[in-house]
Design a protein around this motif. Structure first.
Motif, PDB file in Angstrom:
ATOM      1  N   ALA A 156     -46.738 -60.214  87.484  1.00 46.01           N
ATOM      2  CA  ALA A 156     -47.152 -61.040  88.613  1.00 46.01           C
ATOM      3  C   ALA A 156     -46.565 -62.430  88.491  1.00 46.01           C
ATOM      4  O   ALA A 156     -46.404 -62.953  87.381  1.00 46.01           O
ATOM      5  CB  ALA A 156     -48.686 -61.128  88.682  1.00 46.01           C
ATOM      6  N   LEU A 157     -46.237 -63.008  89.646  1.00 52.47           N
ATOM      7  CA  LEU A 157     -45.798 -64.404  89.702  1.00 52.47           C
ATOM      8  C   LEU A 157     -44.600 -64.660  88.801  1.00 52.47           C
ATOM      9  O   LEU A 157     -44.401 -65.752  88.281  1.00 52.47           O
ATOM     10  CB  LEU A 157     -46.966 -65.331  89.336  1.00 52.47           C
ATOM     11  CG  LEU A 157     -48.220 -65.138  90.201  1.00 52.47           C
ATOM     12  CD1 LEU A 157     -49.407 -65.905  89.605  1.00 52.47           C
ATOM     13  CD2 LEU A 157     -47.972 -65.562  91.634  1.00 52.47           C
ATOM     14  N   GLY A 158     -43.773 -63.600  88.588  1.00 53.91           N
ATOM     15  CA  GLY A 158     -42.554 -63.732  87.800  1.00 53.91           C
ATOM     16  C   GLY A 158     -42.705 -63.488  86.319  1.00 53.91           C
ATOM     17  O   GLY A 158     -41.731 -63.595  85.581  1.00 53.91           O
ATOM     18  N   PHE A 159     -43.908 -63.157  85.856  1.00 53.39           N
ATOM     19  CA  PHE A 159     -44.158 -62.962  84.429  1.00 53.39           C
ATOM     20  C   PHE A 159     -44.894 -61.638  84.199  1.00 53.39           C
ATOM     21  O   PHE A 159     -45.433 -61.047  85.127  1.00 53.39           O
ATOM     22  CB  PHE A 159     -45.020 -64.107  83.873  1.00 53.39           C
ATOM     23  CG  PHE A 159     -44.389 -65.463  83.971  1.00 53.39           C
ATOM     24  CD1 PHE A 159     -43.457 -65.885  83.030  1.00 53.39           C
ATOM     25  CD2 PHE A 159     -44.726 -66.323  85.007  1.00 53.39           C
ATOM     26  CE1 PHE A 159     -42.876 -67.139  83.118  1.00 53.39           C
ATOM     27  CE2 PHE A 159     -44.153 -67.580  85.106  1.00 53.39           C
ATOM     28  CZ  PHE A 159     -43.221 -67.990  84.158  1.00 53.39           C
ATOM     29  N   THR A 307     -48.238 -59.554  76.985  1.00 48.60           N
ATOM     30  CA  THR A 307     -47.119 -59.744  76.069  1.00 48.60           C
ATOM     31  C   THR A 307     -45.839 -59.201  76.695  1.00 48.60           C
ATOM     32  O   THR A 307     -45.877 -58.312  77.548  1.00 48.60           O
ATOM     33  CB  THR A 307     -47.369 -59.025  74.730  1.00 48.60           C
ATOM     34  OG1 THR A 307     -47.637 -57.634  74.984  1.00 48.60           O
ATOM     35  CG2 THR A 307     -48.555 -59.636  73.999  1.00 48.60           C
ATOM     36  N   THR A 308     -44.708 -59.747  76.287  1.00 51.62           N
ATOM     37  CA  THR A 308     -43.414 -59.289  76.802  1.00 51.62           C
ATOM     38  C   THR A 308     -43.266 -57.787  76.596  1.00 51.62           C
ATOM     39  O   THR A 308     -43.534 -57.256  75.518  1.00 51.62           O
ATOM     40  CB  THR A 308     -42.274 -60.034  76.096  1.00 51.62           C
ATOM     41  OG1 THR A 308     -42.386 -61.432  76.411  1.00 51.62           O
ATOM     42  CG2 THR A 308     -40.911 -59.526  76.539  1.00 51.62           C
ATOM     43  N   THR A 309     -42.850 -57.099  77.654  1.00 48.52           N
ATOM     44  CA  THR A 309     -42.786 -55.635  77.634  1.00 48.52           C
ATOM     45  C   THR A 309     -41.444 -55.155  78.168  1.00 48.52           C
ATOM     46  O   THR A 309     -40.983 -55.610  79.218  1.00 48.52           O
ATOM     47  CB  THR A 309     -43.915 -55.037  78.500  1.00 48.52           C
ATOM     48  OG1 THR A 309     -45.184 -55.487  77.991  1.00 48.52           O
ATOM     49  CG2 THR A 309     -43.873 -53.510  78.488  1.00 48.52           C
ATOM     50  N   THR A 310     -40.815 -54.230  77.448  1.00 47.00           N
ATOM     51  CA  THR A 310     -39.606 -53.550  77.915  1.00 47.00           C
ATOM     52  C   THR A 310     -39.955 -52.096  78.167  1.00 47.00           C
ATOM     53  O   THR A 310     -40.582 -51.439  77.334  1.00 47.00           O
ATOM     54  CB  THR A 310     -38.483 -53.651  76.882  1.00 47.00           C
ATOM     55  OG1 THR A 310     -38.153 -55.038  76.690  1.00 47.00           O
ATOM     56  CG2 THR A 310     -37.234 -52.907  77.344  1.00 47.00           C
ATOM     57  N   GLY A 311     -39.535 -51.591  79.326  1.00 47.51           N
ATOM     58  CA  GLY A 311     -39.907 -50.237  79.688  1.00 47.51           C
ATOM     59  C   GLY A 311     -38.806 -49.484  80.380  1.00 47.51           C
ATOM     60  O   GLY A 311     -37.666 -49.430  79.895  1.00 47.51           O
ATOM     61  N   PHE A 312     -39.087 -48.917  81.527  1.00 48.31           N
ATOM     62  CA  PHE A 312     -38.220 -48.014  82.270  1.00 48.31           C
ATOM     63  C   PHE A 312     -36.830 -48.610  82.468  1.00 48.31           C
ATOM     64  O   PHE A 312     -36.679 -49.740  82.929  1.00 48.31           O
ATOM     65  CB  PHE A 312     -38.877 -47.719  83.612  1.00 48.31           C
ATOM     66  CG  PHE A 312     -38.145 -46.743  84.477  1.00 48.31           C
ATOM     67  CD1 PHE A 312     -37.764 -45.497  83.991  1.00 48.31           C
ATOM     68  CD2 PHE A 312     -37.864 -47.058  85.796  1.00 48.31           C
ATOM     69  CE1 PHE A 312     -37.106 -44.592  84.815  1.00 48.31           C
ATOM     70  CE2 PHE A 312     -37.206 -46.156  86.622  1.00 48.31           C
ATOM     71  CZ  PHE A 312     -36.819 -44.918  86.129  1.00 48.31           C
ATOM     72  N   HIS A 315     -35.804 -52.273  81.680  1.00 47.47           N
ATOM     73  CA  HIS A 315     -36.313 -53.450  82.373  1.00 47.47           C
ATOM     74  C   HIS A 315     -37.330 -54.179  81.489  1.00 47.47           C
ATOM     75  O   HIS A 315     -38.134 -53.547  80.798  1.00 47.47           O
ATOM     76  CB  HIS A 315     -37.001 -53.050  83.683  1.00 47.47           C
ATOM     77  CG  HIS A 315     -36.089 -52.419  84.672  1.00 47.47           C
ATOM     78  ND1 HIS A 315     -36.549 -51.681  85.742  1.00 47.47           N
ATOM     79  CD2 HIS A 315     -34.738 -52.409  84.778  1.00 47.47           C
ATOM     80  CE1 HIS A 315     -35.524 -51.245  86.458  1.00 47.47           C
ATOM     81  NE2 HIS A 315     -34.416 -51.679  85.881  1.00 47.47           N
ATOM     82  N   THR A 316     -37.285 -55.496  81.529  1.00 44.10           N
ATOM     83  CA  THR A 316     -38.180 -56.311  80.718  1.00 44.10           C
ATOM     84  C   THR A 316     -38.939 -57.300  81.593  1.00 44.10           C
ATOM     85  O   THR A 316     -38.359 -57.919  82.480  1.00 44.10           O
ATOM     86  CB  THR A 316     -37.398 -57.087  79.646  1.00 44.10           C
ATOM     87  OG1 THR A 316     -36.755 -56.157  78.763  1.00 44.10           O
ATOM     88  CG2 THR A 316     -38.327 -57.982  78.827  1.00 44.10           C
ATOM     89  N   ALA A 317     -40.220 -57.424  81.333  1.00 42.42           N
ATOM     90  CA  ALA A 317     -41.043 -58.476  81.939  1.00 42.42           C
ATOM     91  C   ALA A 317     -41.490 -59.399  80.811  1.00 42.42           C
ATOM     92  O   ALA A 317     -42.105 -58.941  79.839  1.00 42.42           O
ATOM     93  CB  ALA A 317     -42.247 -57.883  82.657  1.00 42.42           C
TER      94      ALA A 317
END
Length: 336
Positions: A156-159, A307-312, A315-317
């Motif tokens: 959300a909101l870029g994070f 926390t920072t998450t990398t997934g599909f 892609h990283t948020a």
């Protein structure tokens, strides 16, 4: 950081409302970042006064029309990822039928946000066991926040965002809130904007692929995504008054920077565990304030606990930096 002026409940969580429990199932396995969050109020089978408010209706909220029509909720409220919402509703129905062998009509209530940026949403990985585990584990403990349950793959909101909760005590009861955040806009903390664009501030990390992860798989420039807000109380409100509370929950999204984009599904589901209405409309000022403060804090908690998450597909948020938030608030004179 203090949001508002009203005191929080003992846990500062939706579970401060007597008789409200929360359970979660988290799926975090590389390409899959998703889950289920269950809000389980005691006495739901007898029907509890309830209402739903819609900011933007671009979403899939199973069971909403009957809640609108009858002013009651008769099942737990479950949250999950968009394309799993129907499987979750079916699993909830099975769980309910197993507990009531005479039931012939039930209205499961299941909401969603799109976690397809970080999770392979087309796989619809949620199983009945996942749903039943969330329901069966529901407790009055402090719910986990951030990248858990239905918030595992949201942003959300870029994070990176997820699940957040908060509560406020008023003279005659408690307002408790739980949110699943996944919407666009500019993060705003206590009136101070904290944009996610990397060139706006060298201390702010931009999404690795310069896409707003809060906007799903193939976002257009004006798309948002969604926010689910669940508001619980033990105040003696009727369904109409609960609806007024729900609308204030939607309003509170603007306090943290939501842009209410046209592609967003923004919903608030509110209910009371008190079936004996007797509250005057002129006394709603404190519950309204408690709702907006609780929602604002829960929304912020959903980001600051993530926390920072990398997934599909890699892609990283990125999580928002706590140091950056403190620095910005200090510069604005909001935090000493």
């Amino acid at each position: 950081m203090t949001v508002g002026t009203l005191p929080t409940g003992p846990l500062n969580a939706i579970t401060d409302v007597p008789g409200v429990r929360v359970g979660q199932t988290t799926i975090s396995t590389g390409e899959l970042q998703t889950g289920v969050t269950a809000i389980v109020p005691d006495g739901f089978a007898g029907g509890l006064p309830a209402a739903i408010a819609v900011g933007n209706g671009y979403g899939k909220l199973v069971g909403s029309t009957q809640v609108d029509e009858l002013g009651v909720i008769e099942t737990p409220i479950l949250l999950t990822g968009t394309l799993s919402v129907f499987r979750v509703a079916d699993a909830l129905l099975t769980w309910l039928l197993d507990r009531d062998p005479l039931a012939t009509s039930l209205n499961p209530v299941v909401g969603e946000t799109n976690d397809g940026h970080l999770s392979d949403i087309r796989r619809r990985p949620i199983t009945p066991d996942d749903v039943h585990a969330a329901l069966d584990s529901a407790s009055t403990d402090l719910p986990a926040e951030g990248c858990v349950g239905a918030g595992t793959g949201t942003a959300a909101l870029g994070f990176k965002a997820g699940i957040g909760t908060s509560s406020r005590a008023v003279s005659s009861g408690t307002i408790g809130v739980l949110v699943q955040t996944n919407f666009s806009g500019t993060l705003t903390v206590l009136g101070t904007p904290i944009p996610a664009a990397g060139d706006a501030d060298p201390g702010v990390r931009e999404m690795s692929d310069r896409r707003d992860a809060s906007r799903g798989d193939d976002p257009g420039p004006d798309d948002g995504n969604s926010c689910m807000i669940v508001v619980a109380t033990d105040l003696p409100l009727d369904a109409r008054q609960v609806g007024r509370v729900a609308r204030r929950a939607i309003f509170a999204m603007g306090r943290v920077g939501s842009d209410y984009a046209p592609g967003s599904g923004d919903y608030a589901i509110a209910f009371t565990t008190n079936r004996t209405p007797g509250f005057s409309d002129r006394d709603l000022r404190a519950p309204f304030q408690a709702t907006t403060e609780s929602v604002e804090e829960a929304l912020l908690n959903s980001l600051t606990m993530a926390t920072t998450t990398t997934g599909f597909q890699g892609h990283t948020a990125h999580a928002v930096s706590h140091d950056l938030v403190r620095s910005r608030l200090a510069s604005a004179g909001t935090l000493s």
